[in-house]
Design an enzyme around this catalytic site. Structure first.
Site, PDB file in Angstrom:
ATOM      1  N   LYS A  13       0.840  -1.209   0.000  1.00 40.17           N
ATOM      2  CA  LYS A  13       0.000   0.000   0.000  1.00 40.17           C
ATOM      3  C   LYS A  13       0.872   1.255   0.000  1.00 40.17           C
ATOM      4  O   LYS A  13       0.664   2.171  -0.790  1.00 40.17           O
ATOM      5  CB  LYS A  13      -0.919   0.030   1.245  1.00 40.17           C
ATOM      6  CG  LYS A  13      -1.854  -1.166   1.357  1.00 40.17           C
ATOM      7  CD  LYS A  13      -2.784  -1.039   2.556  1.00 40.17           C
ATOM      8  CE  LYS A  13      -2.091  -1.060   3.897  1.00 40.17           C
ATOM      9  NZ  LYS A  13      -1.443  -2.362   4.223  1.00 40.17           N
ATOM     10  N   ARG A  85      -9.862   0.877   8.798  1.00 35.20           N
ATOM     11  CA  ARG A  85      -9.584  -0.535   9.089  1.00 35.20           C
ATOM     12  C   ARG A  85     -10.717  -1.201   9.842  1.00 35.20           C
ATOM     13  O   ARG A  85     -10.613  -2.380  10.205  1.00 35.20           O
ATOM     14  CB  ARG A  85      -8.330  -0.656   9.940  1.00 35.20           C
ATOM     15  CG  ARG A  85      -7.082  -0.437   9.153  1.00 35.20           C
ATOM     16  CD  ARG A  85      -5.897  -0.831   9.983  1.00 35.20           C
ATOM     17  NE  ARG A  85      -4.785  -0.027   9.584  1.00 35.20           N
ATOM     18  CZ  ARG A  85      -3.651  -0.523   9.101  1.00 35.20           C
ATOM     19  NH1 ARG A  85      -3.465  -1.809   9.008  1.00 35.20           N
ATOM     20  NH2 ARG A  85      -2.703   0.284   8.740  1.00 35.20           N
ATOM     21  N   ARG A 119      11.684  -5.985   4.605  1.00 37.39           N
ATOM     22  CA  ARG A 119      11.430  -4.546   4.392  1.00 37.39           C
ATOM     23  C   ARG A 119      12.400  -3.689   5.201  1.00 37.39           C
ATOM     24  O   ARG A 119      12.711  -3.991   6.339  1.00 37.39           O
ATOM     25  CB  ARG A 119       9.998  -4.205   4.797  1.00 37.39           C
ATOM     26  CG  ARG A 119       9.777  -2.683   4.809  1.00 37.39           C
ATOM     27  CD  ARG A 119       8.359  -2.285   4.890  1.00 37.39           C
ATOM     28  NE  ARG A 119       7.693  -2.745   6.087  1.00 37.39           N
ATOM     29  CZ  ARG A 119       6.390  -2.617   6.300  1.00 37.39           C
ATOM     30  NH1 ARG A 119       5.639  -2.047   5.381  1.00 37.39           N
ATOM     31  NH2 ARG A 119       5.848  -3.071   7.403  1.00 37.39           N
ATOM     32  N   ARG A 152      11.089  -2.009  10.848  1.00 39.46           N
ATOM     33  CA  ARG A 152       9.987  -1.698  11.758  1.00 39.46           C
ATOM     34  C   ARG A 152       9.872  -2.765  12.832  1.00 39.46           C
ATOM     35  O   ARG A 152      10.006  -3.949  12.555  1.00 39.46           O
ATOM     36  CB  ARG A 152       8.674  -1.603  10.972  1.00 39.46           C
ATOM     37  CG  ARG A 152       8.174  -0.182  10.864  1.00 39.46           C
ATOM     38  CD  ARG A 152       7.083  -0.051   9.878  1.00 39.46           C
ATOM     39  NE  ARG A 152       5.878  -0.801  10.224  1.00 39.46           N
ATOM     40  CZ  ARG A 152       4.774  -0.799   9.494  1.00 39.46           C
ATOM     41  NH1 ARG A 152       4.713  -0.061   8.412  1.00 39.46           N
ATOM     42  NH2 ARG A 152       3.726  -1.493   9.855  1.00 39.46           N
ATOM     43  N   ARG A 163      -0.911  -9.326  12.899  1.00 40.03           N
ATOM     44  CA  ARG A 163      -1.457  -8.263  12.033  1.00 40.03           C
ATOM     45  C   ARG A 163      -2.322  -8.869  10.930  1.00 40.03           C
ATOM     46  O   ARG A 163      -3.373  -8.322  10.583  1.00 40.03           O
ATOM     47  CB  ARG A 163      -0.318  -7.435  11.437  1.00 40.03           C
ATOM     48  CG  ARG A 163       0.305  -6.477  12.449  1.00 40.03           C
ATOM     49  CD  ARG A 163       1.700  -6.021  12.050  1.00 40.03           C
ATOM     50  NE  ARG A 163       1.736  -5.360  10.767  1.00 40.03           N
ATOM     51  CZ  ARG A 163       2.853  -5.192  10.057  1.00 40.03           C
ATOM     52  NH1 ARG A 163       4.004  -5.634  10.510  1.00 40.03           N
ATOM     53  NH2 ARG A 163       2.809  -4.555   8.909  1.00 40.03           N
TER      54      ARG A 163
HETATM   55  P1  AP5 Z   1       4.785  -1.641   1.832  1.00 36.00           P
HETATM   56  O1  AP5 Z   1       4.493  -0.705   0.710  1.00 36.00           O
HETATM   57  O2  AP5 Z   1       5.578  -1.137   2.990  1.00 36.00           O
HETATM   58  O3  AP5 Z   1       3.421  -2.373   2.309  1.00 36.00           O
HETATM   59  P2  AP5 Z   1       2.197  -1.835   3.167  1.00 36.00           P
HETATM   60  O4  AP5 Z   1       0.974  -2.459   2.568  1.00 36.00           O
HETATM   61  O5  AP5 Z   1       2.249  -0.359   3.292  1.00 36.00           O
HETATM   62  O6  AP5 Z   1       2.522  -2.587   4.529  1.00 36.00           O
HETATM   63  P3  AP5 Z   1       2.417  -2.045   6.022  1.00 36.00           P
HETATM   64  O7  AP5 Z   1       3.169  -3.047   6.852  1.00 36.00           O
HETATM   65  O8  AP5 Z   1       2.852  -0.628   6.118  1.00 36.00           O
HETATM   66  O9  AP5 Z   1       0.900  -2.182   6.276  1.00 36.00           O
HETATM   67  P4  AP5 Z   1       0.163  -2.273   7.614  1.00 36.00           P
HETATM   68  O10 AP5 Z   1      -1.204  -2.042   7.163  1.00 36.00           O
HETATM   69  O11 AP5 Z   1       0.397  -3.522   8.374  1.00 36.00           O
HETATM   70  O12 AP5 Z   1       0.915  -1.198   8.531  1.00 36.00           O
HETATM   71  P5  AP5 Z   1       0.594   0.320   8.886  1.00 36.00           P
HETATM   72  O13 AP5 Z   1       1.881   1.034   8.997  1.00 36.00           O
HETATM   73  O14 AP5 Z   1      -0.439   0.852   7.985  1.00 36.00           O
HETATM   74  O15 AP5 Z   1       5.538  -2.909   1.186  1.00 36.00           O
HETATM   75  C1  AP5 Z   1       5.943  -4.002   1.964  1.00 36.00           C
HETATM   76  C2  AP5 Z   1       7.268  -4.563   1.417  1.00 36.00           C
HETATM   77  O16 AP5 Z   1       7.065  -5.102   0.113  1.00 36.00           O
HETATM   78  C3  AP5 Z   1       8.370  -3.504   1.255  1.00 36.00           C
HETATM   79  O17 AP5 Z   1       9.600  -4.071   1.582  1.00 36.00           O
HETATM   80  C4  AP5 Z   1       8.318  -3.138  -0.238  1.00 36.00           C
HETATM   81  O18 AP5 Z   1       9.584  -2.722  -0.711  1.00 36.00           O
HETATM   82  C5  AP5 Z   1       7.885  -4.459  -0.864  1.00 36.00           C
HETATM   83  N1  AP5 Z   1       7.055  -4.260  -2.049  1.00 36.00           N
HETATM   84  C6  AP5 Z   1       5.986  -3.429  -2.153  1.00 36.00           C
HETATM   85  N2  AP5 Z   1       5.413  -3.520  -3.356  1.00 36.00           N
HETATM   86  C7  AP5 Z   1       6.140  -4.451  -4.041  1.00 36.00           C
HETATM   87  C8  AP5 Z   1       6.042  -5.007  -5.345  1.00 36.00           C
HETATM   88  N3  AP5 Z   1       5.072  -4.667  -6.195  1.00 36.00           N
HETATM   89  N4  AP5 Z   1       6.942  -5.958  -5.703  1.00 36.00           N
HETATM   90  C9  AP5 Z   1       7.899  -6.349  -4.846  1.00 36.00           C
HETATM   91  N5  AP5 Z   1       8.062  -5.859  -3.608  1.00 36.00           N
HETATM   92  C10 AP5 Z   1       7.188  -4.922  -3.204  1.00 36.00           C
HETATM   93  O19 AP5 Z   1      -0.040   0.167  10.344  1.00 36.00           O
HETATM   94  C11 AP5 Z   1       0.763  -0.273  11.422  1.00 36.00           C
HETATM   95  C12 AP5 Z   1      -0.052  -0.367  12.691  1.00 36.00           C
HETATM   96  O20 AP5 Z   1      -0.614   0.910  13.041  1.00 36.00           O
HETATM   97  C13 AP5 Z   1      -1.270  -1.306  12.639  1.00 36.00           C
HETATM   98  O21 AP5 Z   1      -0.894  -2.647  12.881  1.00 36.00           O
HETATM   99  C14 AP5 Z   1      -2.116  -0.721  13.787  1.00 36.00           C
HETATM  100  O22 AP5 Z   1      -1.627  -1.116  15.036  1.00 36.00           O
HETATM  101  C15 AP5 Z   1      -1.907   0.777  13.633  1.00 36.00           C
HETATM  102  N6  AP5 Z   1      -2.911   1.396  12.773  1.00 36.00           N
HETATM  103  C16 AP5 Z   1      -2.668   1.951  11.534  1.00 36.00           C
HETATM  104  N7  AP5 Z   1      -3.808   2.402  10.978  1.00 36.00           N
HETATM  105  C17 AP5 Z   1      -4.803   2.133  11.867  1.00 36.00           C
HETATM  106  C18 AP5 Z   1      -6.203   2.332  11.845  1.00 36.00           C
HETATM  107  N8  AP5 Z   1      -6.833   2.894  10.793  1.00 36.00           N
HETATM  108  N9  AP5 Z   1      -6.920   1.934  12.923  1.00 36.00           N
HETATM  109  C19 AP5 Z   1      -6.322   1.355  13.981  1.00 36.00           C
HETATM  110  N10 AP5 Z   1      -4.985   1.125  14.055  1.00 36.00           N
HETATM  111  C20 AP5 Z   1      -4.234   1.512  13.011  1.00 36.00           C
HETATM  112 MG    MG Z   2       2.586   0.980   4.907  1.00 35.00          MG
END
Ligand code: AP5
Ligand code: MG
Length: 206
Positions: A13, A85, A119, A152, A163
């Protein structure tokens, strides 16, 4: 354009949103990133959400939405990543600034687990790397700004599993909410970020 990038942890994402931001000129709001900023600043919200994030659980809806609302401001468009979410969060957004399109990024779970353990992120500008699929030119150093790369804390395998469980249980049902509104477009995540971007642009008619 008001766009949500939806999908499980590690689907890509953030990577896709960073690419789209420079193409569309619309701000990328990374909910997880905004919460991690609050933790670093040591704010009240930061203190509250830090436990949830470290355990791979969702932080409380009201607090999360309050952080987002301050950033949404008067923005005419957004690329939202990591919000909503829960269905309650989707309803909150609906009242303030409903999305035009929800891009659902589809990636198999075994790919996700491998991606997340490899990552790395830039501490300075937030650029996203992967030791396998998108390595930096110099180990540990950001190509874009020369900043230090880090892993991270919630990318540990046991937290990644939690997660994913939380995603299936609490977040996936949100898709149903948007399907009823007819705004969901499916995009299959490709092996490269360029190909994923091309697929997304096509779906957006760009
Ligand atoms: P990346 O782009 O980093 O993936 P992502 O989908 O952004 O993954 P996240 O881990 O950031 O998602 P998340 O939803 O768990 O965490 P968030 O920070 O939002 O890509 C991942 C890897 O793949 C990278 O190494 C990249 O290089 C590689 N890659 C990407 N695309 C590729 C491709 N096409 N080909 C090859 N490789 C590729 O949330 C973290 C925490 O915050 C949650 O667990 C929760 O506790 C809290 N939180 C956040 N939002 C909320 C909410 N709305 N409500 C409640 N709690 C929340
Ligand atoms: Mg992310």
């Amino acid at each position: 354009m008001k766009l949500i990038i939806f999908g499980p942890p590690g689907a890509g994402k953030g990577t896709l949103a960073q690419e789209l931001q420079s193409r569309l000129g619309v701000p990328h709001l990374d909910m997880g990133g905004l919460l991690r900023e609050e933790i670093e600043r040591g704010s009240e919200v930061g203190k509250l959400v830090s436990f949830y994030i470290s355990q791979g659980k969702l932080a409380p809806d009201e607090e999360v939405f309050e952080v987002l609302r301050q950033r949404l401001g008067q923005a005419e468009g957004y690329i939202l990543d990591g919000f909503p979410r829960t269905t309650a969060q989707a309803e909150m957004l609906e009242r303030v600034s409903p999305p035009d399109i929800v891009l659902n990024l589809v990636v198999p779970e075994e790919v996700i687990v491998k991606r997340l353990t490899a990552r790395r992120l830039c501490r300075n500008c937030g650029a996203i790397y992967n030791l396998v699929s998108l390595p930096p030119a110099r180990e540990g150093v950001c190509d874009r700004c020369g900043g230090e790369l880090y892993q991270r804390e919630d990318d540990r395998p046991e937290i990644v599993r939690e997660r994913l469980r939380v995603y299936r249980e609490q977040t996936e049902p949100v898709l149903q909410y948007y399907r009823k509104k007819g705004v969901v477009r499916e995009v299959e995540g490709a092996e490269s970020k360029e190909e994923t971007l091309n697929r997304a642009l096509k779906l957006l008619g760009l």
